[in-house]
Design a protein around this motif. Structure first.
Motif, PDB file in Angstrom:
ATOM      1  N   UNK A  35     -65.091  27.311 -76.869  1.00 32.14           N
ATOM      2  CA  UNK A  35     -65.230  27.957 -75.565  1.00 32.14           C
ATOM      3  C   UNK A  35     -63.869  28.378 -75.034  1.00 32.14           C
ATOM      4  N   UNK A  36     -63.848  29.550 -74.458  1.00 32.10           N
ATOM      5  CA  UNK A  36     -62.647  29.957 -73.728  1.00 32.10           C
ATOM      6  C   UNK A  36     -63.096  30.473 -72.366  1.00 32.10           C
ATOM      7  N   UNK A  37     -62.116  30.659 -71.464  1.00 28.28           N
ATOM      8  CA  UNK A  37     -62.461  31.145 -70.132  1.00 28.28           C
ATOM      9  C   UNK A  37     -62.436  32.657 -70.125  1.00 28.28           C
ATOM     10  N   UNK A  38     -63.202  33.279 -69.249  1.00 26.95           N
ATOM     11  CA  UNK A  38     -63.172  34.746 -69.195  1.00 26.95           C
ATOM     12  C   UNK A  38     -62.097  35.245 -68.231  1.00 26.95           C
ATOM     13  N   UNK A  39     -61.746  34.441 -67.227  1.00 26.72           N
ATOM     14  CA  UNK A  39     -60.717  34.908 -66.280  1.00 26.72           C
ATOM     15  C   UNK A  39     -59.509  33.982 -66.306  1.00 26.72           C
ATOM     16  N   UNK A  40     -59.637  32.806 -65.764  1.00 24.86           N
ATOM     17  CA  UNK A  40     -58.598  31.805 -65.934  1.00 24.86           C
ATOM     18  C   UNK A  40     -59.194  30.411 -65.751  1.00 24.86           C
ATOM     19  N   UNK A  41     -58.529  29.399 -66.329  1.00 25.19           N
ATOM     20  CA  UNK A  41     -59.154  28.068 -66.365  1.00 25.19           C
ATOM     21  C   UNK A  41     -59.234  27.404 -64.997  1.00 25.19           C
ATOM     22  N   UNK A  42     -58.595  27.998 -63.990  1.00 27.31           N
ATOM     23  CA  UNK A  42     -58.516  27.332 -62.686  1.00 27.31           C
ATOM     24  C   UNK A  42     -59.625  27.757 -61.724  1.00 27.31           C
TER      25      UNK A  42
END
Ligand code: ASP
Length: 486
Positions: free
Chosen positions: A337-344
């Motif tokens: 899994x990765x984030x689409x915008x940012x992890x925060x």
């Protein structure tokens, strides 16, 4: 005698003045010589007639020479002057070339000579080879089009600063030498001499610092921030670019979108009155709908794509929080899994339970929004996870071990746990917004000293090698480059 700027010559009709600037054009007509002179404020015609000595001297002048010119300001009465005055009466913007007056030249002083420029300064350089333009950027920037682009950029930044200040924002600078952060792109790194074998990273964006400023009780922050990402320079990317970066406390998605909409409308009305915004309030479309209808998440919804003065803003909302890294370059990372915008970011409220539990991951929708203009993403942001446990859970979903989370994000978790208000923000791609407003095709036209397509700057010739002494001080030994295969 004190210098008069060319734009102010109309106020000095009949007076003796001194102007200082560049020879733009020379027209030698034997017994007379005509010139166009240029300074940063405008252009004006000058004429030498009857004064033999001055005429002889004037004939020596060449384009781009820097001169002091003495003369008497005379009202012009030809066709062009009439057209100029009529345009002003109709309330049109004052043209750069002041055709209301001309200068009856009485004397000159040459301040600096110039080599013949490699391209015409009097015309748009749009068609000139870009490598040549970048190599001689100081000449390129003298052209009227580039002067306008750079000046409008400055004017826009000034207006936005003023508007943001009225909204209680404060401008805060964040470090350029910082720590490597996981924002999705590769970092540019800078070796540290004082802590050998350690590196600073140049910021991909001030994301963590701006959130830390919310922990610090600043409530409303903005900055014109340089962001640096070591990506392949596909399309119109630059290794460094400028964001108008904002963060706010005690806000909802709606508050942030409303404020940004207000800023954009204000900006267009004040500085680009010739342009029309297609729809106010800006329409909204979900990520899903955009993908289904337009095949991308930055839809160009202009009703007339031939109209250079039409601005079709649209908000894209309801992005999935996570996606699988199927197209990752790193085979090990594929399928994670990765984030689409940012992890925060935070999810929409109804998914917070899933986010905490790490369940139903593919369906979690982020509290995230992009602002799109004429088919370009010009900004994006989100509401952030302000609860340390939620951030910890997100980082776990992203595959970080608890140890790594402490090592890389310990400061964020601590800050969030120290009494951090709910907060969110956005960042605009300022170069790109200016490109669209100025009807240009690349962001390089809006950046005074951009890099070329290979990430090099041909005038100063960066990047460049450094000396052995510099390397030794940094304890850096260069490895041999792999041999190029034919
Ligand atoms: N830091 C984000 C970016 O660079 C913007 C934001 O979420 O405020 O895209």
């Amino acid at each position: 005698m004190k210098r008069t700027q060319i734009k102010n010559l109309s106020e000095k009709k009949g007076e003796e003045v001194l102007i200082q600037g560049w020879v733009d054009v020379k027209r030698d007509q034997g017994k007379m010589a005509f010139f166009d002179f240029r300074d940063a404020s405008g252009k004006v015609q000058g004429v030498v007639f009857g004064k033999h000595e001055v005429l002889e001297q004037a004939k020596e002048l060449r384009p781009e020479w820097v001169v002091s010119v003495y003369g008497k300001v005379q009202e012009r009465n030809d066709k062009q002057a009439k057209a100029y005055r009529e345009a002003l009466e109709e309330g049109k913007e004052k043209p750069f070339f002041n055709k209301d007056v001309e200068l009856e030249i009485t004397g000159f002083e040459i301040l600096n000579k110039a080599e013949t420029p490699v391209f015409e300064i009097t015309e748009s350089t749009q068609e000139i080879n870009e490598e040549v333009r970048l190599k001689h950027r100081y000449l390129d920037l003298r052209t009227e089009r580039m002067q306008k682009n750079i000046r409008m950029r400055a004017k826009t930044a000034k207006l936005l600063r003023d508007l943001l200040e009225e909204e209680d924002f404060i401008e805060i600078e964040t470090p350029v030498l910082t720590k490597s952060t996981p924002e999705g792109a590769r970092d540019y790194v800078v070796p540290s001499r004082l802590t050998p074998h350690h590196f600073y990273a140049l910021p991909q964006s001030p994301q963590q610092y701006k959130q830390l400023l919310m922990s610090a009780g600043m409530e409303r922050y903005f900055q014109f921030a340089k962001c640096m990402r070591d990506e392949d320079l596909r399309g119109d990317r630059q290794p460094e670019f400028t964001q108008l970066d904002m963060e706010m406390s005690f806000v909802t998605e709606e508050d942030i979108m409303a404020l940004n909409e207000k800023l954009l409308i204000n900006l267009v009305e004040k500085l680009y009155p010739e342009k029309r915004i297609q729809q106010i309030p800006f329409p909204r479309i979900s990520y899903k709908e955009a993908m289904e209808k337009y095949g991308n998440d930055r839809p160009d919804i202009r009703e007339d794509k031939n109209d250079p003065n039409l601005l079709a803003f649209v908000w894209v909302v309801d992005f999935p929080f996570f996606e699988k890294t199927a197209d990752s370059d790193d085979p090990q990372a594929q399928g994670e899994w990765t984030f689409t915008h940012n992890p925060f970011s935070l999810s929409k409220p109804e998914y917070i339970k899933d986010l905490k539990a790490g369940k139903n991951i593919e369906n979690i929708i982020a509290a995230q929004y992009d602002i799109v203009l004429n088919g370009y993403e010009i900004g994006g942001g989100s509401i952030r996870a302000h609860d340390p446990e939620i951030l910890r859970s997100i980082l776990r979903i992203l595959g970080h071990s608890d140890e790594k989370i402490e090592e890389n994000f310990g400061h964020m978790l601590k800050a969030l746990g120290s009494g951090t208000p709910l907060h969110g923000g956005i960042a605009w791609g300022f170069d790109r917004l200016m490109m669209i407003l100025q009807n240009e095709k690349t962001i390089r036209e809006l950046i005074a000293f951009p890099k070329n397509g290979e990430g090099r700057e041909p005038m100063m010739e960066s990047p460049s090698k450094i000396t052995q002494t510099q390397l030794d001080e940094l304890h850096i030994q260069l490895k041999e480059l792999p041999k190029k295969t034919e």
